[in-house]
Design an enzyme around this catalytic site. Sequence first.
Site, PDB file in Angstrom:
ATOM      1  N   ARG A 187      -7.988  -7.499  10.863  1.00  0.00           N
ATOM      2  CA  ARG A 187      -7.315  -8.806  11.144  1.00  0.00           C
ATOM      3  C   ARG A 187      -6.503  -8.430  12.411  1.00  0.00           C
ATOM      4  O   ARG A 187      -6.128  -9.582  13.178  1.00  0.00           O
ATOM      5  CB  ARG A 187      -6.400  -8.969   9.850  1.00  0.00           C
ATOM      6  CG  ARG A 187      -7.362  -9.356   8.915  1.00  0.00           C
ATOM      7  CD  ARG A 187      -6.642  -9.933   7.627  1.00  0.00           C
ATOM      8  NE  ARG A 187      -5.413  -9.190   7.161  1.00  0.00           N
ATOM      9  CZ  ARG A 187      -4.456  -9.546   6.214  1.00  0.00           C
ATOM     10  NH1 ARG A 187      -4.928 -10.518   5.694  1.00  0.00           N
ATOM     11  NH2 ARG A 187      -3.452  -9.018   6.050  1.00  0.00           N
ATOM     12  N   GLU A 244      -5.472   6.359   0.524  1.00  0.00           N
ATOM     13  CA  GLU A 244      -4.855   6.679  -0.764  1.00  0.00           C
ATOM     14  C   GLU A 244      -5.771   7.337  -1.619  1.00  0.00           C
ATOM     15  O   GLU A 244      -5.722   8.415  -2.282  1.00  0.00           O
ATOM     16  CB  GLU A 244      -4.368   5.392  -1.518  1.00  0.00           C
ATOM     17  CG  GLU A 244      -3.531   5.684  -2.452  1.00  0.00           C
ATOM     18  CD  GLU A 244      -3.116   4.298  -3.242  1.00  0.00           C
ATOM     19  OE1 GLU A 244      -2.468   4.463  -4.355  1.00  0.00           O
ATOM     20  OE2 GLU A 244      -3.175   3.394  -2.489  1.00  0.00           O
TER      21      GLU A 244
END
Length: 171
Positions: free
Chosen positions: A58, A95
Amino acid sequence: MDIESYIRTTPDFPKPGILFRDFTPLLAHGPAFAALIDQLKARYADSQIDVVVGIEARGFVLASALAYALGAGTVLVRKAGKLPHEPHAQEYELEYGSSILEISRDAFQDGQRILIVDDVLATGGTVGAALKLIQSHFSVSIEALVFLMELDALNGRQKLPAVPIHSVFHY
């Protein structure tokens, strides 16, 4: 114009407890998108920016529009395996696991002034990897990191080196 009103908040996406900030309505509304790019252009108009770097995916949209407005070029930082020739690569931690960012070996000329643009500053992992990738292989001046949104509670800003950071909206 209240461009923030074009950012849609979707609760529990992509998983319960997450408030997802979706800026696709802003992109779809021509006057709001133009107002955002005009605001960023005004901020950096006197900075003599040569290249605006967009981080996949994006960040590409924002970086390209801002580069056009500034009369600058655009360079893309891609996920692994997306560039057609031998790139520079940087692994970074997510993560749950790791990923790799890549940039073309001929992305910059020495001394160019650049902005690095992405949609969201969260933990700082992706933009930190992009910074390391660029600073390891190129002699450029990174003028600022620019984000549409910053998720303040995740403290991504504190994990980044001393580079000016501008976030349009804070959540």
